[in-house]
Design a protein around this motif. Structure first.
Motif, PDB file in Angstrom:
ATOM      1  N   GLU A 118       1.087   4.078  -2.969  1.00 45.87           N
ATOM      2  CA  GLU A 118       0.815   5.484  -2.661  1.00 45.87           C
ATOM      3  C   GLU A 118       1.902   6.399  -3.222  1.00 45.87           C
ATOM      4  N   PRO A 148      -3.338   9.208  -7.786  1.00 45.56           N
ATOM      5  CA  PRO A 148      -3.365   8.950  -6.341  1.00 45.56           C
ATOM      6  C   PRO A 148      -4.272   7.794  -5.943  1.00 45.56           C
ATOM      7  N   GLU A 149      -5.114   7.339  -6.860  1.00 47.61           N
ATOM      8  CA  GLU A 149      -6.016   6.226  -6.555  1.00 47.61           C
ATOM      9  C   GLU A 149      -5.351   4.865  -6.744  1.00 47.61           C
ATOM     10  N   ASP A 173       0.831  -1.217   0.000  1.00 49.88           N
ATOM     11  CA  ASP A 173       0.000   0.000   0.000  1.00 49.88           C
ATOM     12  C   ASP A 173       0.859   1.259   0.000  1.00 49.88           C
ATOM     13  N   GLN A 174       1.935   1.263   0.781  1.00 56.46           N
ATOM     14  CA  GLN A 174       2.824   2.425   0.824  1.00 56.46           C
ATOM     15  C   GLN A 174       3.545   2.610  -0.509  1.00 56.46           C
ATOM     16  N   LYS A 195      -3.808   1.421  -6.432  1.00 53.40           N
ATOM     17  CA  LYS A 195      -3.925   0.454  -5.336  1.00 53.40           C
ATOM     18  C   LYS A 195      -2.990  -0.729  -5.538  1.00 53.40           C
ATOM     19  N   TRP A 196      -2.532  -1.269  -4.419  1.00 55.62           N
ATOM     20  CA  TRP A 196      -1.794  -2.533  -4.413  1.00 55.62           C
ATOM     21  C   TRP A 196      -2.808  -3.608  -4.079  1.00 55.62           C
ATOM     22  N   GLY A 218       1.761   6.204  -7.094  1.00 54.50           N
ATOM     23  CA  GLY A 218       0.552   6.879  -7.563  1.00 54.50           C
ATOM     24  C   GLY A 218       0.684   8.391  -7.537  1.00 54.50           C
ATOM     25  N   LYS A 219       1.257   8.905  -6.480  1.00 57.35           N
ATOM     26  CA  LYS A 219       1.464  10.341  -6.362  1.00 57.35           C
ATOM     27  C   LYS A 219       2.419  10.832  -7.445  1.00 57.35           C
ATOM     28  N   LYS A 223      10.773   7.255  -3.398  1.00 56.01           N
ATOM     29  CA  LYS A 223      10.344   8.533  -3.964  1.00 56.01           C
ATOM     30  C   LYS A 223      11.335   9.026  -5.015  1.00 56.01           C
TER      31      LYS A 223
END
Length: 298
Positions: A217, A226-227, A213-214, A229-230, A220-221, A285
């Motif tokens: 996220e 941003p939606e 999930d991280q 999903k894992w 996605g950003k 990132k």
């Protein structure tokens, strides 16, 4: 200091070559691709063009080196005739013969997380056999096995479903995934090659631990979705998806087993006991910026 490295100018090799040349090494880079010769020489290194299947070629280019870096290059997972484990075994044996005949005294070998396992690690079993083969060399030869974790760039394999479904489908990711950047691996390899340790050593390399999930996220950003999903799916569904895109069936099953080992913790059991401190410098990132460029340009 004379050093010979395999792996050409790949994900790890390019950065490794840069680091070693900056350290003043007299570097020889082995590549099977003649087109790499010019690029290697532009770094100031010597290009050795030939096949890792040729033991004589390896002996010739290992001779005189104070240290050698060995790795098994990626192969074509979509080749229906590829026996991946046999490929690893063969190159491991070639390296061992060449190291012995060339009288190399210091070896740094690229292995993997899960390299301690003979079973339950899927396609990583090949790396286990390479470690075992090299470890049978005389004790006077120092060997450091570098065990990186999950490569950031494996996330490119999910590009299609990210675009089509806004999802990463995987059978792992419910617990933290130890991710790693090739740049951090190259730094660790360079340190071990120039340190000239004695004896046998295992060194894990990781850059950041994140759940699925991280991970989704952050990606996605970076890509403006941003939606993202894992999405956890079954082992069977993963195997079916890999076979559907034409992957060698045996390798598809081996990849599924590998990822299942991440989910259960089997793959990382030794990593957890010997976790690298500090972690590498390149975070997800940072990689996400590169991922975003490719995502929007394809």
């Amino acid at each position: 200091m004379k050093i010979t490295v395999t792996g050409s100018l790949g994900h790890i090799g390019r950065t490794l070559t840069e680091i070693l040349m900056e350290k003043g090494a007299e570097l020889k880079v082995i590549s099977s691709n003649p087109e790499r010769k010019k690029s290697i020489e532009e770094f100031g290194a010597t290009a050795a063009i030939g096949s890792l299947e040729d033991v004589g070629f390896l002996v010739e280019n290992f001779k005189g080196a104070a240290a050698v870096f060995t790795m098994v290059p990626p192969n074509n997972y979509f080749d229906p005739n590829l026996d991946l484990i046999a490929y690893y075994k063969r190159l491991g044996e070639n390296y061992a013969k060449a190291i012995s005949e060339a009288n190399v005294k210091h070896v740094v070998n690229l292995s993997t997380i899960g390299g301690h396992l003979e079973e339950g690690n899927g396609i990583l079993k090949g790396a286990y056999y390479v470690e075992e083969t090299l470890n049978k060399l005389p004790s006077g030869i120092s060997i450091t096995h570098i065990r990186p974790t999950s490569f950031y760039y494996n996330l490119y394999g999910y590009m299609e479903t990210i675009k089509s479904d806004g999802a990463i489908y995987a059978n792992y990711g419910n617990s933290p995934i130890p991710w790693v950047s090739p740049e951090d691996i190259a730094q660790a390899v360079a340190e071990e090659l120039t340190r000239l340790n004695s004896g046998r050593k295992i060194r894990y390399v990781a850059s950041e631990e994140l759940t699925g999930d991280q991970t989704a996220e952050i990606l996605g950003k970076a890509i403006g979705r941003p939606e993202l999903k894992w999405q956890l799916i079954s082992d069977e569904a993963v195997t079916d998806r890999l076979k559907a895109i034409g992957m060698n069936p045996g390798i598809a099953e081996g990849l599924t087993e590998l990822y299942a080992g991440l989910r259960t913790g089997l793959l990382a059991e030794d990593y957890q006991k010997n976790k690298p401190q500090p972690m590498g410098k390149v975070k997800l990132k940072d990689f996400a910026k590169e991922f975003a460029r490719i995502y929007h340009n394809n």
